[in-house]
Motif scaffolding. Structure first.
Motif, PDB file in Angstrom:
ATOM      1  N   GLN A 163      46.726  39.232  49.554  1.00  0.00           N
ATOM      2  CA  GLN A 163      45.415  39.804  49.218  1.00  0.00           C
ATOM      3  C   GLN A 163      45.573  41.086  48.388  1.00  0.00           C
ATOM      4  O   GLN A 163      44.842  41.288  47.424  1.00  0.00           O
ATOM      5  CB  GLN A 163      44.629  40.070  50.499  1.00  0.00           C
ATOM      6  CG  GLN A 163      43.172  40.363  50.259  1.00  0.00           C
ATOM      7  CD  GLN A 163      42.420  40.451  51.564  1.00  0.00           C
ATOM      8  OE1 GLN A 163      42.919  40.983  52.555  1.00  0.00           O
ATOM      9  NE2 GLN A 163      41.204  39.930  51.579  1.00  0.00           N
ATOM     10  N   ASP A 191      39.954  36.930  53.364  1.00  0.00           N
ATOM     11  CA  ASP A 191      39.357  37.716  54.454  1.00  0.00           C
ATOM     12  C   ASP A 191      38.849  36.812  55.570  1.00  0.00           C
ATOM     13  O   ASP A 191      39.046  37.095  56.747  1.00  0.00           O
ATOM     14  CB  ASP A 191      38.187  38.570  53.936  1.00  0.00           C
ATOM     15  CG  ASP A 191      38.621  39.935  53.445  1.00  0.00           C
ATOM     16  OD1 ASP A 191      39.648  40.446  53.928  1.00  0.00           O
ATOM     17  OD2 ASP A 191      37.912  40.489  52.590  1.00  0.00           O
ATOM     18  N   ARG A 223      37.744  37.074  49.218  1.00  0.00           N
ATOM     19  CA  ARG A 223      36.839  36.901  50.364  1.00  0.00           C
ATOM     20  C   ARG A 223      37.297  35.741  51.251  1.00  0.00           C
ATOM     21  O   ARG A 223      37.217  35.812  52.474  1.00  0.00           O
ATOM     22  CB  ARG A 223      35.402  36.693  49.903  1.00  0.00           C
ATOM     23  CG  ARG A 223      34.629  37.986  49.712  1.00  0.00           C
ATOM     24  CD  ARG A 223      33.121  37.761  49.641  1.00  0.00           C
ATOM     25  NE  ARG A 223      32.704  36.945  48.511  1.00  0.00           N
ATOM     26  CZ  ARG A 223      32.471  37.402  47.273  1.00  0.00           C
ATOM     27  NH1 ARG A 223      32.609  38.676  47.014  1.00  0.00           N
ATOM     28  NH2 ARG A 223      32.101  36.592  46.322  1.00  0.00           N
TER      29      ARG A 223
END
Length: 180
Positions: A171, A118, A115
């Motif tokens: 990621q 992100d 996250r």
């Protein structure tokens, strides 16, 4: 960086601190150069004491007096020195905080880490978009951009795109580790 930027802008024409700030903001130069509004005023005062700039005039706007600064001969010499220094300094700045975290990422992969990546990708995407808008504003304000200015924008965009691709790759690797 602030000194070089302020002296360079004042080479175009005499301006107030606010006008310098506007030039930087309209072109989004403040975003990549890291020049904060307060640092412009601080630099102007310091450079005035050093006789690199001087007050060309004072303008009255309502109850406020606005100082219009111009670059001095000594300021032109300082600008040239700072310009040469800017070309001699390494232009590669590594994201050391990210790289330090990556040392431990595989052994500590989590949804929170994914996250956080992100969030960084969203931030970089917004910054890239703002820079592209800045190029458009600069072109509207100044007309056709010089080849060096165009090359500079292209380099900035490439660096953002490269970092976004790297974050995607990291990621994906971490996502795979979390799913194990």
């Amino acid at each position: 960086m602030t000194r070089l930027m302020v002296l360079g802008i004042l080479r175009m024409k005499p301006m107030s601190g606010y006008e310098i700030q506007q030039v930087l903001q309209i072109s989004q130069t403040d975003a990549w150069a890291g020049v904060l509004p307060g640092s412009i005023y601080h630099a102007l005062k310091k450079m005035e004491k050093e006789e690199l700039v001087e007050i060309a005039s004072l303008e009255q706007t309502g109850n406020r007096t606005k100082a219009i600064y111009k670059i001095t001969d000594k300021g032109h010499n300082e600008f040239q020195s700072l310009l040469i220094e800017s070309f001699a300094t390494s232009s590669v700045i590594l994201p050391t905080t990210l790289y330090t975290g990556l040392i431990f990422a595989e052994s500590s992969a989590s949804k929170q880490v994914i996250r956080a990546i992100d969030e960084q990708k969203e931030l970089l995407t917004k910054q890239l978009s703002a820079l592209r808008e800045g190029e458009e504003h600069k072109e509207k304000a100044m007309g056709e951009l010089s080849p060096i200015t165009k090359a500079t924008f292209e380099s900035i965009y490439s660096q953002y795109e490269l970092q976004l691709a790297f974050l995607d790759k990291i990621q994906n690797i971490l996502q795979h580790d979390v799913e194990k």
